[in-house]
Design a protein around this motif. Structure first.
Motif, short mmCIF file in Angstrom:
data_model
loop_
_atom_site.label_atom_id
_atom_site.label_comp_id
_atom_site.label_asym_id
_atom_site.label_seq_id
_atom_site.Cartn_x
_atom_site.Cartn_y
_atom_site.Cartn_z
N THR A 39 52.48 25.88 43.97
CA THR A 39 52.07 26.48 45.46
C THR A 39 52.17 28.10 45.41
O THR A 39 51.31 28.60 46.36
N ASP A 40 52.68 28.61 44.43
CA ASP A 40 52.48 30.03 44.49
C ASP A 40 51.45 30.64 43.97
O ASP A 40 51.29 32.03 43.54
N GLY A 41 50.48 29.94 43.48
CA GLY A 41 49.14 30.40 42.72
C GLY A 41 49.50 30.29 41.14
O GLY A 41 48.44 30.46 40.39
N ASP A 42 50.72 30.06 40.63
CA ASP A 42 50.92 29.97 39.22
C ASP A 42 50.19 28.52 38.60
O ASP A 42 49.88 27.65 39.63
N ARG A 345 59.53 22.94 38.52
CA ARG A 345 60.21 23.42 39.71
C ARG A 345 60.83 22.42 40.43
O ARG A 345 61.35 22.61 41.55
#
Length: 383
Positions: A39-42, A345
């Motif tokens: 979700t954070d782009g990683d 995560r």
């Protein structure tokens, strides 16, 4: 954007299921798509090491799918801190030993079902993993099949009203190996090697029923070995000591009745290798692996029994298809992505070793019901 490498020991990947579903259609597919987006782009990028006993098979797979790491030495792979996850798709009788080693090494574990050949051993693995604090998961792929996802959509929408009954038909003709090669490995038909359709399929039926319709509360099962002899991969005739068909009835929490026929000695005259018919007061549905069709009460015909005239109804034509409404990915790949995010995560992942033990429990109770020729209650499990 950061790319996070996550080392995965893939033990038993040279087998049919391990190669096709877990390696090619899951891990290789994830690598080819650029990893698992977060979700954070990683991105999470799986870095597998292929493990097994046959060096040539491992080399061939690694070369074919551009995987730099392979090994015949499991202990060395477990000792490598880069490898965070242990995956096991070995034959059932070998799985528990590999999982125990992985727990001792502090690896997070994802494995095929059944997790072990007995309930006691399955619960032991669940307790060991919990005590060690390692994350664990069991493959429950059929929950992510398009047909069953559509069925779940109908249930969540209240389409059925009160669900009354479920009818499951699974199976196909597995050739005996004499005049045509069999489609399944010979160990499937030897009890001493962990074979049998009850051990193989009842773990699937447990999670399907529990998650879609309600917890299984009791079982009545009759197992049969219809084909007494088969021919193995080397052309040698052997005696079949495991069941190749099972005819079961399950009673679920809430009173839903399930009839489930499983057979490797049946010829298919239905829409798919697996069909699940759900009948409710408001409507009915029949789901296969990918498709699902429905009939609402307002569209239900009113047949009258009369064998003296030609049937005036085309029953098959009176059902409507449930639309896709989304793009469906490979069921195994979907669950792999969920487990990888669970490890990295801590995203939710409810399909743990205890859920796997429930599947083994139902297999054990099915075998007990067959042996004792009676209904058997299904007690709740906890660790």
């Amino acid at each position: 954007m950061a790319v996070h490498q996550i080392g995965i020991i893939m033990n038993g990947v040279t087998g049919r299921m391990g190669t096709n579903q877990h390696l090619i259609r899951s891990i290789v597919a994830i690598r080819e798509q650029g990893g698992v987006p977060l979700t954070d782009g990683d991105v999470l990028m799986p870095d597998p090491v292929l493990v097994g006993r046959n060096e040539q098979k491992l080399k061939d797979l690694a070369n074919r799918y551009d995987i730099p790491r392979w090994s015949t030495r499991l202990d060395e792979c477990l000792a490598d801190s880069h490898n965070q996850i242990y995956f096991d798709s070995q034959t059932t009788v070998r799985r528990a030993d590999g999982v125990r080693k992985a727990i001792e090494a502090g690896k997070h574990i994802y494995c095929e079902k059944p997790t072990a050949t007995t309930l006691e051993e399955s619960l032991e693995l669940a307790r060991l993993a919990k005590k060690a604090g390692v994350k664990n998961g069991v493959v429950q792929d059929k929950l992510f099949l398009p047909g069953l996802l559509k069925l779940k959509r109908l249930i969540d929408a209240g389409f059925f009203g009160k669900i009354l009954s479920v009818r499951m038909e699974f199976g196909y003709w597995v050739f005996e190996g004499d005049w045509q090669e069999g489609q399944r490995p010979s160990w499937n038909y030897r009890k001493e090697d962990g074979g049998g359709i009850i051990v193989d399929m009842f773990p699937h039926w447990r999670y399907v029923l529990d998650h879609l319709f309600g917890s299984v509360r009791s079982v009545s099962c009759l197992g049969v070995t219809h084909i007494p002899q088969r021919v193995d991969e080397k052309g040698k005739t052997y005696d079949c000591t495991a069941d190749d068909a099972a005819y079961a009835t399950f009673e679920l929490e809430g009173g839903v009745i399930v009839q489930a026929n499983s057979s490797w000695a049946v010829r298919v005259n239905r829409d798919d290798l697996l069909t699940i018919q759900v009948d409710g007061v408001e409507g009915s549905a029949v789901a296969g692996l990918r498709d699902c069709k429905v009939q609402h009460r307002a569209h239900t015909p009113k047949p009258v029994w009369n064998p003296d005239i030609e049937n005036p109804f085309d029953f098959q034509d009176q059902w409507q298809s449930v639309p896709n409404n989304e793009v469906f990915d490979n069921a195994f790949k979907i669950q792999w992505e969920k487990f990888l995010k669970h490890v990295f995560r801590n995203d939710p992942f409810p399909w743990d070793f205890l859920e796997g033990a429930k599947g083994t429990q139902l297999s054990d109770l099915g075998l007990q019901s067959w042996r004792e020729k009676r209904w058997v209650d299904v007690p709740e499990l906890n660790i």
